[in-house]
Structures are given as structure tokens and as C-alpha cells.
Design an enzyme around this catalytic site. Structure first.
Site, PDB file in Angstrom:
ATOM      1  N   LYS A  72       1.137  -1.399  -0.041  1.00 46.60           N
ATOM      2  CA  LYS A  72       0.198  -0.151   0.062  1.00 46.60           C
ATOM      3  C   LYS A  72       0.632   1.347   0.325  1.00 46.60           C
ATOM      4  CE  LYS A  72      -4.414  -1.949   1.811  1.00 46.60           C
ATOM      5  NZ  LYS A  72      -4.815  -1.864   3.553  1.00 46.60           N
ATOM      6  N   ASP A  80     -10.588   3.188   1.477  1.00 48.68           N
ATOM      7  CA  ASP A  80     -10.428   2.516   2.418  1.00 48.68           C
ATOM      8  C   ASP A  80     -11.164   3.471   4.212  1.00 48.68           C
ATOM      9  OD1 ASP A  80      -8.766  -0.172   2.825  1.00 48.68           O
ATOM     10  OD2 ASP A  80      -7.643   0.148   3.036  1.00 48.68           O
TER      11      ASP A  80
END
Ligand code: NDP
Length: 288
Positions: free
Chosen positions: A68, A104
Site C-alpha cells: 500500500k 479504506d
């Protein structure tokens, strides 16, 4: 029907074979009549993988552990929210440029807002990894007061300073009982299913408890919170909502979160054995 016009999407991570994202996105592509397919790429060399993405014209990617943050130098641009969070879980190919997003935070906030107003609420956030970063950002955007605890306190301290949150080195150091508790650690995740990030005695029936772990869904924390009479949100909620936003970024179409949740629950049920045993030996860390 896959043909010469089918657009390719996927998830990069390592390990990745346990990912539920193919079940989510292929289900939505089919329902919404999009000629596209979504696959899982278990990547060992990120530079080579990203060169392949460009060369083959992959249209979009989900990004999971451990890439990420690592993927950022391989992108052409970052959407401002992903830049502030410092992590990317979604990549879109836009006119040949690879643009990084973070969905997210959106997923977590949507899941929470289905059960609670966030402004002014006292939130105890457990964890200081990638998911906790995104959630801390989202909560601050919504005007929550956030206290962060992490097993390694120095990481919680850095994150708290960055996001304007309170750092608590020990759980006993929080003087006001929180309205909301969020587990953004891997505690309770398979194979450590007997773990909970905090003692049951900490919980009371006025609290909303969200656990973002989804392997298993019914974590020890969720079970104990229910036992104390708390409202609970399991890890599927955030997963589904972050996927809705991802799909929107890629296609401009908004799928139904409710339908995605149904798909996910069906995908989990259709795995005959308990979900964790299928992945035995395949992974030790989380994904989205
Ligand atoms: P990271 O590896 O970035 O961070 C892991 C965090 O968990 C760190 O804060 C780490 O603490 C803490 N931790 C790990 N093991 C324990 C333990 N036994 N006890 C207490 N703390 C522990 O992972 P992510 O932030 O990406 O993911 C965290 C969890 O969230 C995973 O289970 C993942 O599957 C889930 N997730 C769910 C999503 C959803 O949509 N539902 C989305 C993204 C993640 P330390 O710093 O001390 O190592």
C-alpha cells in the site's frame, strides 16, 4: 463473457489467494453488464508487476499488504486524500496515467455512519498500521475526537501527531470511556483467533464496537462486545463499502453495498470448510 474487448482489473498483494475482492468485483461486473474481469496477482517483484500493468493496459488495481505504501513511487499521480493518508489501496488507469486512491477510509466511515453520528464522538482506535492511518484520517474529517493505542507505542505516537489525535500509551490512560472502539490491528485475525486487542471488562453496553478483521468475521472482540450488550460492526461492512467506492472510481457506476455484502456472505458460506483452514500456511498478515 470474456472476449477481445474485456477490460482487466485485479488485486496485487502477497499473499493474496485468500482475497475476497475477486468475488466482489466479478459479481458486480456481471450484474452491471460491464465487460471486465478481475483477478488476483500474487506479486513478488513490484517493479516488474507495475511495468506489466502499464504494458498490458490493466485498467485498475486493488492494492493490499505489503504494497500500500511501496506502490506509490510507481504511480503518475496521487489523489489528495491518498497523499494525506500516505497509502494507496486503489489504482486507476486514467488516459494511460496510473493514479493512486485510498478507499479504506471511505469504507470505514460509511460503515460507521450506518450506525452512529461521528461528529464530537470519542473514538478509541486500536492500531497504527495502514488501515488505522486511513481510519484516523476519516474520523478526523468527520470531527471525531480520536485516541490511538498501538502495541508498538512509538508508531501510535507518530500517527497521532500526524492526524491531530491523542496518543495513549496504555489503555488505562484514557479517562473518558469512548463512545466507539475500532479494532484496526490484526489481533483476532486467523490464525490468532483466540486474541482480542482489549479485555472484555473494558466494554460496556453504550459502546459501538467495530472490528475491521474479517477472517473470521465473528472475532473474539465481536463476540465479547455482543456479550456486553454493545452494538457491533464486523469487518465485512468496511470491505464492502471500500469496494463500492473502488468500483465507482474505475467505472463511474455505483454498485449496491447491500448486494456486495450479500455476495460476500455467500462467498464465505460457499467455502465448505471453516474459512481459515483453506488458507492455512498461505498468509500471516491482513488485506482488504
Ligand atoms: P498493518 O500490517 O499495516 O498493521 C497491523 C497493525 O496490527 C499494527 O498496528 C500492529 O501493531 C497491529 N498488530 C498486529 N498483531 C497484533 C497483535 N497480536 N496484537 C495487537 N496488535 C497487533 O495491517 P493493516 O493495517 O493493513 O491491517 C490490519 C487488519 O485490518 C488486518 O486484519 C486486515 O485484514 C484488516 N483490514 C480490513 C479491511 C476491511 O475492509 N475490513 C481493510 C484493511 C485491513 P505493531 O505496530 O505493534 O506491529
Amino acid at each position: 463473457m470474456i472476449d477481445a474487448y474485456t477490460r482487466l482489473y485485479g488485486i496485487i498483494g502477497n499473499p493474496v489467494r485468500h482475497s475476497l475482492s475477486p468475488a466482489i468485483h466479478n459479481g458486480v461486473f456481471e450484474r452491471m453488464g460491464v465487460n471486465a474481469a478481475y483477478v488476483a496477482f500474487e506479486v513478488s517483484n513490484l517493479a516488474d508487476a507495475m511495468a506489466g500493468v502499464r504494458a498490458l493496459g490493466v485498467q485498475g488495481l486493488s492494492v493490499t499488504v505489503p504494497f500500500k505504501e511501496e506502490v506509490i513511487p510507481f504511480l503518475d499521480a496521487l489523489e489528495p486524500t491518498a497523499e494525506k493518508i500516505g497509502a494507496v489501496n486503489t489504482i486507476a488507469s486514467e488516459a494511460g496515467r496510473l493514479v493512486g486512491y485510498n478507499t479504506d477510509w471511505f469504507g470505514a466511515i460509511e460503515a460507521l455512519q450506518e450506525k452512529a453520528e461521528l461528529e464530537g464522538k470519542m473514538v478509541l482506535l486500536l492500531g497504527a498500521g495502514g488501515a488505522a492511518r486511513a481510519i484516523a484520517f476519516g474520523l478526523r474529517q468527520k470531527g471525531s475526537r480520536v485516541a490511538i493505542w498501538n502495541r508498538s507505542p512509538e508508531k501510535a505516537k507518530v500517527l497521532s501527531e500526524e492526524m491531530g489525535c491523542l496518543h495513549i500509551p496504555q489503555l488505562s490512560a484514557i479517562d473518558i470511556p469512548p463512545d466507539i472502539i475500532i479494532n484496526a490491528t490484526s489481533a483476532g485475525m486467523w490464525p490468532h483467533t483466540s486474541q482480542s486487542p482489549l479485555p472484555q471488562s473494558y466494554l460496556n453496553s453504550k459502546m459501538l464496537v467495530m472490528d475491521i478483521v474479517y477472517t473470521p468475521l465473528n472475532t473474539r472482540l465481536i463476540r465479547e462486545a455482543e456479550g456486553q450488550g454493545c452494538s457491533v460492526i464486523d469487518g465485512l461492512e468496511m470491505l464492502a463499502h471500500q469496494a463500492v467506492r473502488q468500483f465507482e472510481i474505475w467505472t463511474g457506476m455505483k454498485p449496491s453495498a447491500t448486494q456486495i455484502k450479500e455476495d460476500l456472505r455467500r462467498a464465505l458460506e460457499s467455502r465448505n470448510r471453516p474459512i481459515h483452514t483453506q488458507w492455512e500456511g498461505r498468509f500471516s498478515r491482513g488485506d482488504s
